[in-house]
Design a protein around this motif. Structure first.
Motif, PDB file in Angstrom:
ATOM      1  N   TYR A  26      34.641   4.713 -25.556  1.00 62.65           N
ATOM      2  CA  TYR A  26      36.014   5.228 -25.493  1.00 62.65           C
ATOM      3  C   TYR A  26      36.106   6.360 -24.476  1.00 62.65           C
ATOM      4  CZ  TYR A  26      40.334   7.531 -26.914  1.00 62.65           C
ATOM      5  OH  TYR A  26      41.570   8.131 -26.917  1.00 62.65           O
ATOM      6  N   ASN A  27      35.137   7.266 -24.505  1.00 61.40           N
ATOM      7  CA  ASN A  27      35.129   8.406 -23.598  1.00 61.40           C
ATOM      8  C   ASN A  27      35.034   7.948 -22.144  1.00 61.40           C
ATOM      9  OD1 ASN A  27      33.047  11.151 -22.784  1.00 61.40           O
ATOM     10  ND2 ASN A  27      35.213  11.306 -23.298  1.00 61.40           N
ATOM     11  N   ILE A  28      34.140   7.018 -21.855  1.00 62.33           N
ATOM     12  CA  ILE A  28      33.980   6.507 -20.488  1.00 62.33           C
ATOM     13  C   ILE A  28      35.255   5.805 -20.034  1.00 62.33           C
ATOM     14  CG2 ILE A  28      32.761   4.813 -19.048  1.00 62.33           C
ATOM     15  CD1 ILE A  28      30.238   5.434 -20.764  1.00 62.33           C
ATOM     16  N   LEU A  29      35.798   4.950 -20.892  1.00 59.41           N
ATOM     17  CA  LEU A  29      37.011   4.209 -20.534  1.00 59.41           C
ATOM     18  C   LEU A  29      38.201   5.139 -20.334  1.00 59.41           C
ATOM     19  CD1 LEU A  29      36.611   1.150 -22.923  1.00 59.41           C
ATOM     20  CD2 LEU A  29      36.378   1.157 -20.428  1.00 59.41           C
ATOM     21  N   THR A  30      38.303   6.154 -21.161  1.00 62.55           N
ATOM     22  CA  THR A  30      39.401   7.116 -21.036  1.00 62.55           C
ATOM     23  C   THR A  30      39.319   7.863 -19.706  1.00 62.55           C
ATOM     24  OG1 THR A  30      39.476   7.383 -23.428  1.00 62.55           O
ATOM     25  CG2 THR A  30      40.553   9.085 -22.129  1.00 62.55           C
ATOM     26  N   GLU A  31      38.121   8.275 -19.349  1.00 57.00           N
ATOM     27  CA  GLU A  31      37.948   8.980 -18.062  1.00 57.00           C
ATOM     28  C   GLU A  31      38.248   8.053 -16.893  1.00 57.00           C
ATOM     29  OE1 GLU A  31      37.740  12.153 -17.622  1.00 57.00           O
ATOM     30  OE2 GLU A  31      37.515  12.550 -19.761  1.00 57.00           O
ATOM     31  N   LEU A  32      37.836   6.799 -17.001  1.00 56.80           N
ATOM     32  CA  LEU A  32      38.162   5.833 -15.939  1.00 56.80           C
ATOM     33  C   LEU A  32      39.668   5.645 -15.818  1.00 56.80           C
ATOM     34  CD1 LEU A  32      35.449   3.065 -16.327  1.00 56.80           C
ATOM     35  CD2 LEU A  32      35.955   4.364 -14.269  1.00 56.80           C
ATOM     36  N   LYS A  33      40.341   5.588 -16.945  1.00 58.66           N
ATOM     37  CA  LYS A  33      41.798   5.415 -16.927  1.00 58.66           C
ATOM     38  C   LYS A  33      42.470   6.626 -16.282  1.00 58.66           C
ATOM     39  CE  LYS A  33      45.719   4.306 -19.838  1.00 58.66           C
ATOM     40  NZ  LYS A  33      46.220   4.182 -21.207  1.00 58.66           N
ATOM     41  N   LYS A  34      41.991   7.831 -16.605  1.00 61.26           N
ATOM     42  CA  LYS A  34      42.553   9.053 -16.015  1.00 61.26           C
ATOM     43  C   LYS A  34      42.382   9.070 -14.495  1.00 61.26           C
ATOM     44  CE  LYS A  34      41.637  12.118 -19.919  1.00 61.26           C
ATOM     45  NZ  LYS A  34      40.791  13.239 -20.368  1.00 61.26           N
ATOM     46  N   GLU A  35      41.261   8.535 -14.026  1.00 57.89           N
ATOM     47  CA  GLU A  35      40.953   8.553 -12.599  1.00 57.89           C
ATOM     48  C   GLU A  35      41.488   7.331 -11.862  1.00 57.89           C
ATOM     49  OE1 GLU A  35      39.218  11.124 -11.061  1.00 57.89           O
ATOM     50  OE2 GLU A  35      39.309  12.158 -12.982  1.00 57.89           O
ATOM     51  N   SER A  36      42.165   6.447 -12.558  1.00 56.79           N
ATOM     52  CA  SER A  36      42.583   5.171 -11.958  1.00 56.79           C
ATOM     53  C   SER A  36      43.551   5.322 -10.788  1.00 56.79           C
ATOM     54  CB  SER A  36      43.187   4.255 -13.017  1.00 56.79           C
ATOM     55  OG  SER A  36      44.370   4.820 -13.544  1.00 56.79           O
ATOM     56  N   ASN A  37      44.174   6.479 -10.653  1.00 57.93           N
ATOM     57  CA  ASN A  37      45.086   6.678  -9.527  1.00 57.93           C
ATOM     58  C   ASN A  37      44.334   6.978  -8.227  1.00 57.93           C
ATOM     59  OD1 ASN A  37      44.227   9.190 -10.413  1.00 57.93           O
ATOM     60  ND2 ASN A  37      46.146  10.195  -9.905  1.00 57.93           N
ATOM     61  N   LEU A  38      43.039   7.257  -8.327  1.00 58.38           N
ATOM     62  CA  LEU A  38      42.242   7.515  -7.128  1.00 58.38           C
ATOM     63  C   LEU A  38      41.894   6.205  -6.434  1.00 58.38           C
ATOM     64  CD1 LEU A  38      39.753  10.197  -8.480  1.00 58.38           C
ATOM     65  CD2 LEU A  38      41.814  10.581  -7.140  1.00 58.38           C
ATOM     66  N   GLU A  39      41.728   6.280  -5.135  1.00 59.99           N
ATOM     67  CA  GLU A  39      41.402   5.081  -4.374  1.00 59.99           C
ATOM     68  C   GLU A  39      40.010   4.560  -4.717  1.00 59.99           C
ATOM     69  OE1 GLU A  39      40.905   4.183   0.281  1.00 59.99           O
ATOM     70  OE2 GLU A  39      42.775   5.169  -0.305  1.00 59.99           O
ATOM     71  N   GLN A  40      39.064   5.488  -4.874  1.00 58.47           N
ATOM     72  CA  GLN A  40      37.698   5.077  -5.185  1.00 58.47           C
ATOM     73  C   GLN A  40      37.142   5.981  -6.281  1.00 58.47           C
ATOM     74  OE1 GLN A  40      34.892   5.279  -1.944  1.00 58.47           O
ATOM     75  NE2 GLN A  40      33.921   3.410  -2.662  1.00 58.47           N
ATOM     76  N   ILE A  41      36.600   5.358  -7.319  1.00 57.94           N
ATOM     77  CA  ILE A  41      36.035   6.107  -8.432  1.00 57.94           C
ATOM     78  C   ILE A  41      34.522   5.957  -8.386  1.00 57.94           C
ATOM     79  CG2 ILE A  41      35.963   6.397 -10.927  1.00 57.94           C
ATOM     80  CD1 ILE A  41      38.709   5.018 -11.022  1.00 57.94           C
ATOM     81  N   LYS A  42      33.844   7.074  -8.248  1.00 58.87           N
ATOM     82  CA  LYS A  42      32.385   7.082  -8.189  1.00 58.87           C
ATOM     83  C   LYS A  42      31.817   7.245  -9.594  1.00 58.87           C
ATOM     84  CE  LYS A  42      31.967   7.281  -3.636  1.00 58.87           C
ATOM     85  NZ  LYS A  42      31.281   6.328  -2.847  1.00 58.87           N
TER      86      LYS A  42
END
Length: 109
Positions: A26-42
């Motif tokens: 849940y924590n990983i997915l939530t952080e990915l969702k928060k960062e989804s507006n970025l062009e590239q997520i590292k």
């Protein structure tokens, strides 16, 4: 000697409870969702936000990819299935919190 034992007990009570695998996902997915507006997520950015060692993060990320909750084309992306997990987990957490407030705390009064 006794003060050393008391100090160890205090340290143990101040430690955070270990997260379950579902809480980590849940924590990983939530952080990915928060960062989804970025062009590239590292991966390292998400790993740091989740407060995990990189090896543990990598294992969990691989598991999320196997379960098709995260896609990794050229950048990490949360899938629709991952978003659904976040929504369902949030509903369950809200329900459990309400149950705790309505029933468990009511008994202690």
């Amino acid at each position: 000697m006794e003060s050393l034992v008391n100090k160890k007990k205090q340290e143990q009570t101040h430690r955070k409870a270990r997260r379950s695998k579902l809480e980590i996902y849940y924590n990983i997915l939530t952080e990915l969702k928060k960062e989804s507006n970025l062009e590239q997520i590292k991966p390292t950015r998400i790993q740091q936000k989740c407060n995990m060692s990189y090896d543990k993060f990598s294992k969990n990320l691989l598991e999320l990819q196997k379960r098709k909750l995260v896609a990794d084309d050229q950048s990490l992306k949360i899938t629709d299935k991952g978003i659904q997990l976040i929504n369902d987990y949030s509903k369950i957490n809200d329900f459990l919190e309400k149950m705790k407030l309505d029933y468990i705390e009511e008994e202690s009064k």
